[in-house]
Design a protein around this motif. Sequence first.
Motif, PDB file in Angstrom:
ATOM      1  N   ILE A 280       0.848  -1.185   0.000  1.00 49.89           N
ATOM      2  CA  ILE A 280       0.000   0.000   0.000  1.00 49.89           C
ATOM      3  C   ILE A 280       0.888   1.242   0.000  1.00 49.89           C
ATOM      4  CG2 ILE A 280      -1.866   1.216   1.159  1.00 49.89           C
ATOM      5  CD1 ILE A 280      -2.612  -1.580   0.158  1.00 49.89           C
TER       6      ILE A 280
ATOM      7  N   ALA B  31      -3.458   6.053  -0.246  1.00 48.94           N
ATOM      8  CA  ALA B  31      -4.908   5.876  -0.355  1.00 48.94           C
ATOM      9  C   ALA B  31      -5.571   7.228  -0.215  1.00 48.94           C
ATOM     10  CB  ALA B  31      -5.420   4.910   0.714  1.00 48.94           C
TER      11      ALA B  31
ATOM     12  N   THR C  41      -4.310   6.920   4.003  1.00 50.55           N
ATOM     13  CA  THR C  41      -3.437   5.763   3.776  1.00 50.55           C
ATOM     14  C   THR C  41      -3.360   4.827   4.981  1.00 50.55           C
ATOM     15  OG1 THR C  41      -2.103   7.161   2.308  1.00 50.55           O
ATOM     16  CG2 THR C  41      -1.133   5.067   3.018  1.00 50.55           C
TER      17      THR C  41
ATOM     18  N   VAL D 291      -6.353   2.452   5.402  1.00 51.07           N
ATOM     19  CA  VAL D 291      -6.393   1.363   4.418  1.00 51.07           C
ATOM     20  C   VAL D 291      -5.348   0.302   4.741  1.00 51.07           C
ATOM     21  CG1 VAL D 291      -6.061   0.793   1.980  1.00 51.07           C
ATOM     22  CG2 VAL D 291      -7.402   2.815   2.629  1.00 51.07           C
TER      23      VAL D 291
ATOM     24  N   LEU E 252      -6.784   3.832  -4.567  1.00 57.88           N
ATOM     25  CA  LEU E 252      -5.676   3.160  -3.885  1.00 57.88           C
ATOM     26  C   LEU E 252      -4.523   2.923  -4.848  1.00 57.88           C
ATOM     27  CD1 LEU E 252      -4.626   1.732  -1.346  1.00 57.88           C
ATOM     28  CD2 LEU E 252      -5.840  -0.317  -2.078  1.00 57.88           C
TER      29      LEU E 252
ATOM     30  N   THR F 176      -0.955   1.096  -5.338  1.00 56.90           N
ATOM     31  CA  THR F 176      -0.192  -0.015  -4.766  1.00 56.90           C
ATOM     32  C   THR F 176       0.897  -0.466  -5.720  1.00 56.90           C
ATOM     33  OG1 THR F 176      -1.569  -1.802  -5.685  1.00 56.90           O
ATOM     34  CG2 THR F 176      -2.307  -0.808  -3.606  1.00 56.90           C
TER      35      THR F 176
END
Length: 375
Positions: free
Chosen positions: A108, A111, A172, A175, A223, A225
């Motif tokens: 991650i 976010a 962030t 998430v 999101l 990633t």
Amino acid sequence: MLGTVLLLLALAKPACPSPAGVASRRAEALKRLLEVFGMEDPPPPPAHFKQPPQYMVDLFNTVANADGVTKNPDILEGNTVRSFLDKTHGEKMRFLFVLSSVAKNEKILTAELHLFRLWPRATDGPKRHHFCQVSVYQVLEKSEPDAPGGKKLLAARLVSLQGSGWEVFAITQAVRDWTEDESSNQGLLVTVQGLGGSPLDPPPLQFATSRDHHESKKPMLVLFTDDGRRGASLPMAGFPDLQPQAPILPAKMSVPKLTGPRSTRSLDRLQPCQRHPLSVDFEEIGWSGWIISPRGYNAYHCKGSCPFPLGENMRPTNHATVQSIINALKLSEGVSSPCCVPDKLYSINLLYFDDDENVVLKQYDDMVAGSCGCH
């Protein structure tokens, strides 16, 4: 990887009626092609027509050209961008996003909560105020978020009471918590207060909800990633020049006039190493139902000879130069001439619907032969 992809694509094209073995090979080829795109099975097309979020379409157009080829490999920090729509359909200032499609191995990076700010009503709020404070909280206790320890502040800032448009808040850490423990996902809470933190009832600022407003204005979680996939260490700098390469003819090389199938094959062998078109049509493969953009792309492939002596215009490696000398002088048995292969590879981007009908932008390395050389 590119050579494998090209072989699979060739196998994947519909063939004339043939034994069951060909159908089996086609199925296996499509399975392997899905693996190249990081999937076990192709996502089903959406049950009903869905318009992808404009943000995702604009992001795709920023990152890639019309064929999906990456304009600049440094635009995205990772290689995957996912968008999720709110699933609450209930309370106006509570939001819930289901992240089950995020793989455990994805890192991650960032976010964002995207909320569409509506035009203020004429009677909303004190006339003397031009801003209000918007706060975004991670809900820890679903039934009592306002109790002590029931929520955690993620972001807060002043928002203008004039005009309308998208507001973006960083979420962030929430998430990351949710992807580590899916059961901890109790959603988000958004509050609107006066400049001193005083409650405003009714709030002068309103955001579009998933229930009452147009699809294009629905609350969305975006999101960013990285799934850890990396391609070959070939040059990637600069915007790809995808015009066909001009033939690279050795000095004073004459091509004899030949006719017939056998002569054509001989002519192919005499042609110098160069790049040739290779169209990949997602509709032909059967993937057009879930891929939004592009509809296909030109992968290109390398074909031709690497005759001695290898000039610099053939971009040979030192190893290829030595190999061509050994081959030409017959200094060792079983040594062939160098091969014509890609010496520059570009990534492509796909914008598509996943299994949960979320829109995903994913970047795949080493999918287009940018140029060819003798290696």
